[in-house]
Design an enzyme around this catalytic site. Structure first.
Site, PDB file in Angstrom:
ATOM      1  N   TYR A  35       0.419  -1.539   0.038  1.00  0.00           N
ATOM      2  CA  TYR A  35      -0.032   0.119   0.018  1.00  0.00           C
ATOM      3  C   TYR A  35       1.039   1.340  -0.211  1.00  0.00           C
ATOM      4  O   TYR A  35       2.262   1.205   0.160  1.00  0.00           O
ATOM      5  CB  TYR A  35      -1.164  -0.134   1.118  1.00  0.00           C
ATOM      6  CG  TYR A  35      -0.642   0.270   2.533  1.00  0.00           C
ATOM      7  CD1 TYR A  35       0.569  -0.651   3.149  1.00  0.00           C
ATOM      8  CD2 TYR A  35      -0.340   1.748   3.386  1.00  0.00           C
ATOM      9  CE1 TYR A  35       1.060  -0.023   4.387  1.00  0.00           C
ATOM     10  CE2 TYR A  35       0.446   2.121   4.569  1.00  0.00           C
ATOM     11  CZ  TYR A  35       0.613   1.249   4.800  1.00  0.00           C
ATOM     12  OH  TYR A  35       1.650   1.388   6.122  1.00  0.00           O
ATOM     13  N   LYS A 148       6.493  -1.718   1.607  1.00  0.00           N
ATOM     14  CA  LYS A 148       5.059  -1.679   2.032  1.00  0.00           C
ATOM     15  C   LYS A 148       4.301  -1.943   2.896  1.00  0.00           C
ATOM     16  O   LYS A 148       3.182  -1.910   1.437  1.00  0.00           O
ATOM     17  CB  LYS A 148       4.806   0.462   1.934  1.00  0.00           C
ATOM     18  CG  LYS A 148       4.107   1.402   2.693  1.00  0.00           C
ATOM     19  CD  LYS A 148       4.533   1.798   2.563  1.00  0.00           C
ATOM     20  CE  LYS A 148       2.884   3.834   2.829  1.00  0.00           C
ATOM     21  NZ  LYS A 148       3.791   3.236   4.508  1.00  0.00           N
ATOM     22  N   GLU A 180      12.353   2.676  14.100  1.00  0.00           N
ATOM     23  CA  GLU A 180      11.112   3.471  12.808  1.00  0.00           C
ATOM     24  C   GLU A 180       9.877   3.369  14.275  1.00  0.00           C
ATOM     25  O   GLU A 180      10.125   2.338  14.787  1.00  0.00           O
ATOM     26  CB  GLU A 180      10.767   3.094  12.050  1.00  0.00           C
ATOM     27  CG  GLU A 180      10.370   1.614  11.902  1.00  0.00           C
ATOM     28  CD  GLU A 180       9.690   1.636  10.019  1.00  0.00           C
ATOM     29  OE1 GLU A 180       9.899   2.659   9.344  1.00  0.00           O
ATOM     30  OE2 GLU A 180       9.516   0.306   9.839  1.00  0.00           O
ATOM     31  N   LEU A 204      11.367   1.494   6.976  1.00  0.00           N
ATOM     32  CA  LEU A 204      10.599   1.454   5.939  1.00  0.00           C
ATOM     33  C   LEU A 204      11.913   2.731   4.946  1.00  0.00           C
ATOM     34  O   LEU A 204      11.867   3.771   5.969  1.00  0.00           O
ATOM     35  CB  LEU A 204       8.911   2.352   5.828  1.00  0.00           C
ATOM     36  CG  LEU A 204       8.745   2.847   4.592  1.00  0.00           C
ATOM     37  CD1 LEU A 204       8.396   1.484   3.315  1.00  0.00           C
ATOM     38  CD2 LEU A 204       6.981   3.268   5.103  1.00  0.00           C
TER      39      LEU A 204
HETATM   40  N1  PDD Z   1       2.874   4.704   7.619  1.00  0.00           N
HETATM   41  N2  PDD Z   1       7.591   4.095   8.901  1.00  0.00           N
HETATM   42  C1  PDD Z   1       6.286   2.839   9.019  1.00  0.00           C
HETATM   43  C2  PDD Z   1       6.499   1.684   9.390  1.00  0.00           C
HETATM   44  C3  PDD Z   1       5.483   3.682   8.355  1.00  0.00           C
HETATM   45  O1  PDD Z   1       3.856   3.463   8.509  1.00  0.00           O
HETATM   46  C4  PDD Z   1       5.439   5.139   7.901  1.00  0.00           C
HETATM   47  C5  PDD Z   1       4.016   5.991   7.196  1.00  0.00           C
HETATM   48  C6  PDD Z   1       6.082   6.000   7.502  1.00  0.00           C
HETATM   49  C7  PDD Z   1       6.455   7.403   6.994  1.00  0.00           C
HETATM   50  O2  PDD Z   1       6.683   6.820   5.775  1.00  0.00           O
HETATM   51  P1  PDD Z   1       6.522   8.091   4.838  1.00  0.00           P
HETATM   52  O3  PDD Z   1       6.982   9.445   5.004  1.00  0.00           O
HETATM   53  O4  PDD Z   1       6.439   8.032   3.754  1.00  0.00           O
HETATM   54  O5  PDD Z   1       4.409   8.713   5.416  1.00  0.00           O
HETATM   55  C8  PDD Z   1       7.835   5.836   8.662  1.00  0.00           C
HETATM   56  C9  PDD Z   1       1.854   5.194   6.571  1.00  0.00           C
HETATM   57  C10 PDD Z   1       1.024   6.787   6.976  1.00  0.00           C
HETATM   58  C11 PDD Z   1       0.681   4.743   6.731  1.00  0.00           C
HETATM   59  O6  PDD Z   1       0.343   3.209   7.481  1.00  0.00           O
HETATM   60  O7  PDD Z   1      -0.445   5.811   7.446  1.00  0.00           O
END
Ligand code: PDD
Length: 287
Positions: A35, A148, A180, A204
């Site tokens: 996703y 992801k 993270e 990620l």
């Molecule tokens: N999540 N690490 C994890 C495990 C995440 O699920 C996310 C983002 C990030 C940050 O990535 P980015 O800057 O690309 O949003 C890091 C999204 C927002 C979610 O699952 O809703």
């Protein structure tokens, strides 16, 4: 029907109550899918190309052939946003290996399910007003966190453990290392330098994190893309999390103890500000 109730599913735009997923969709039964979450400001997606690049890497990582490919998908998303997304919103996109009789083995001819839809989301407020308290949780996830993946049960449990403990977000730690957050990246400021754990087995490659790392040289902030230890995080001048939905948020507590001086520090505030400028440039001025 209000515009944010439309869904793009396998090439068609339908009302949300008309969108159908087979009960044997492999996303539903095995979390066999990936996703993305893309932020929309002023009716324009932010960093869409980077999100689609990561989607491509995630698809490759699970051996999923994306159809349409990311170039066509970008056009479909842009057209959908123009017609159906609220000005301030987020786009959720999911690609699964599709419906097939339940079997761990991949289907011989998969028919992937691809869908996306937008939901209203007001822009985050000032970073000083969105402080974060972290709860550290042992990282028991798999070692392909650079994908992801839709399989987020460990993240969901960690987040709820954090909330139950009166914190706002969980941070995954393993031995001496900080990986993270449950839905965010974590970065630290030490001696004025930004430490950004790189994408890899337990981290990620966040798009927001990537944007900050790119912006730092222009601000004269040195960046070290390397693992972060818990000891360093606890002693950091500033600690921050980043994500598409939260942008940049200062961490003020870790397992109930104050960190980063307990306030939003100057580097965090500056990073939040330049990210916002970049967002405005990309989504408002460059239209
Ligand atoms: N999540 N690490 C994890 C495990 C995440 O699920 C996310 C983002 C990030 C940050 O990535 P980015 O800057 O690309 O949003 C890091 C999204 C927002 C979610 O699952 O809703």
């Amino acid at each position: 029907m209000s515009p944010d109730k439309r869904v793009w599913i396998n090439g068609e735009v339908v009302g949300r109550d008309e969108a159908r997923i087979d009960i044997e969709d492999r996303g539903f039964q095995f979390a066999d899918g990936i996703y993305e979450v893309v932020r929309i400001y002023h009716g324009r997606p932010f960093a869409l190309a980077a999100h689609l690049q990561r989607l491509g890497r995630s698809a490759e990582g699970i051996g999923l052939a994306l159809r349409p490919d990311v170039t066509v998908l970008a056009r479909e998303i842009e057209a959908f946003i123009t017609r159906h997304a609220p000005a301030d919103s987020m786009l959720y996109l999911q690609a699964t290996r599709g419906p097939a009789p339940r079997n761990h083995q991949f289907p011989a001819q998969p028919a992937p399910t691809l869908l996306f839809y937008a939901k209203p989301l007001p822009p985050p407020g000032e970073p000083a007003g969105s402080t974060v308290r972290l709860l550290s949780v042992k990282d028991e996830r798999w070692s392909r966190c650079w994908i992801k993946s839709m399989a987020l049960l460990a993240n969901v449990l960690a987040k709820n453990q954090a909330l139950a403990a009166g914190a706002d977000e969980a941070v995954f730690v393993d031995g001496p290392l900080v990986h993270e957050g449950s839905a965010s990246n974590i970065l630290a400021v030490r001696e004025g330098r930004l430490i950004a754990p790189p994408a890899g087995p337990r981290v990620l490659g966040g798009i927001t994190r990537g944007a900050l790392v790119e912006l730092c040289p222009r601000l004269g902030i040195e960046v070290a893309e390397r693992p972060l230890t818990e000891q360093e995080a606890l002693a950091a001048e500033e600690l921050l999390i980043t994500s598409t939905t939260r942008e940049v948020a200062p961490v003020v507590a870790w397992d109930g103890r104050p960190v980063g001086g307990g306030v939003c520090g100057p580097v965090t505030r500056r990073l939040a500000q330049v990210l916002r400028e970049r967002i405005e440039h990309e989504c408002r001025e460059a239209r």
